[in-house]
Design a protein around this motif. Structure first.
Motif, PDB file in Angstrom:
ATOM      1  N   GLY A 130      -7.042   1.311  -5.614  1.00  0.00           N
ATOM      2  CA  GLY A 130      -7.540   0.469  -4.542  1.00  0.00           C
ATOM      3  C   GLY A 130      -7.238  -0.995  -4.762  1.00  0.00           C
ATOM      4  O   GLY A 130      -6.382  -1.355  -5.573  1.00  0.00           O
ATOM      5  N   THR A 131      -7.944  -1.813  -4.021  1.00  0.00           N
ATOM      6  CA  THR A 131      -7.731  -3.253  -4.086  1.00  0.00           C
ATOM      7  C   THR A 131      -8.296  -3.799  -5.396  1.00  0.00           C
ATOM      8  O   THR A 131      -9.084  -3.132  -6.069  1.00  0.00           O
ATOM      9  N   TYR A 189      -8.711   4.637 -11.209  1.00  0.00           N
ATOM     10  CA  TYR A 189      -9.025   3.765 -10.086  1.00  0.00           C
ATOM     11  C   TYR A 189      -7.798   3.659  -9.190  1.00  0.00           C
ATOM     12  O   TYR A 189      -6.677   3.593  -9.676  1.00  0.00           O
ATOM     13  N   LYS A 248       0.838  -1.200   0.000  1.00  0.00           N
ATOM     14  CA  LYS A 248       0.000   0.000   0.000  1.00  0.00           C
ATOM     15  C   LYS A 248       0.872   1.248   0.000  1.00  0.00           C
ATOM     16  O   LYS A 248       0.564   2.229  -0.690  1.00  0.00           O
TER      17      LYS A 248
END
Length: 163
Positions: free
Chosen positions: A34-35, A32, A15
């Motif tokens: 994120g995960t 985008y 992260k």
């Protein structure tokens, strides 16, 4: 050209790399962050980050990579066992092998990352067993070195890798 930053992070190391990428790349082109999610695949280029699990990308990230078709992909990751460019290359090769051939890998980056304290405790417990493995002291030393990673130098090298 649009991009997405997709990452999987168990301890926060990957992260941290993903956040460094977000700060480095043009904000207006990010579709985008994120995960792993289907929405990320709408971008032209994907920066995909993983944590290393037994020499491969973690299961969640690996499953996401297998869904990609016709994308430019920059792979980045962290591994608790560091200090060896050969080891990192072996991991990256295994991760790239999971990608469909229609994708193009446009870059890669790996660095060492800290591990949970439970790993060190497991190594120390193994040392107390009869006939402990001869490499336990080396594993404990590596664990201790990894505590400082990713460090500022690791983050700077990531920035250089994407420019």
């Amino acid at each position: 050209m649009s991009y997405a930053i997709v990452y999987s992070s168990q301890t926060g190391n990957t992260k941290q790399l993903a956040e460094t990428l977000r700060e480095t790349l043009p904000q207006e082109d990010c579709r985008y962050f994120g995960t792993p999610a289907e929405a990320a695949a709408e971008a032209d280029t994907l920066y995909v980050g993983f944590w290393t699990d037994r020499g491969h990308a973690d299961a969640g990230c690996n499953a996401f990579l297998k869904t990609l078709r016709g994308k430019k992909v920059f792979l980045f990751g962290t591994a608790g066992f560091g200090g060896s460019a050969e080891y990192f290359a072996k991991i990256l090769s295994a991760v790239q092998a999971e990608l469909d051939p229609s994708n193009t890998v446009v870059g890669t980056y790996m660095c060492q990352g800290r591990m949970p304290q439970s790993v060190r405790q497991r190594y120390e417990a193994m040392k107390q067993q009869p006939n402990p493995a001869s490499n336990l002291d080396m594993l404990i030393e590596n664990f201790d070195r990894a505590l400082a990673h990713p460090d500022a130098g690791d983050l700077e090298r990531l920035k250089q890798a994407v420019q």
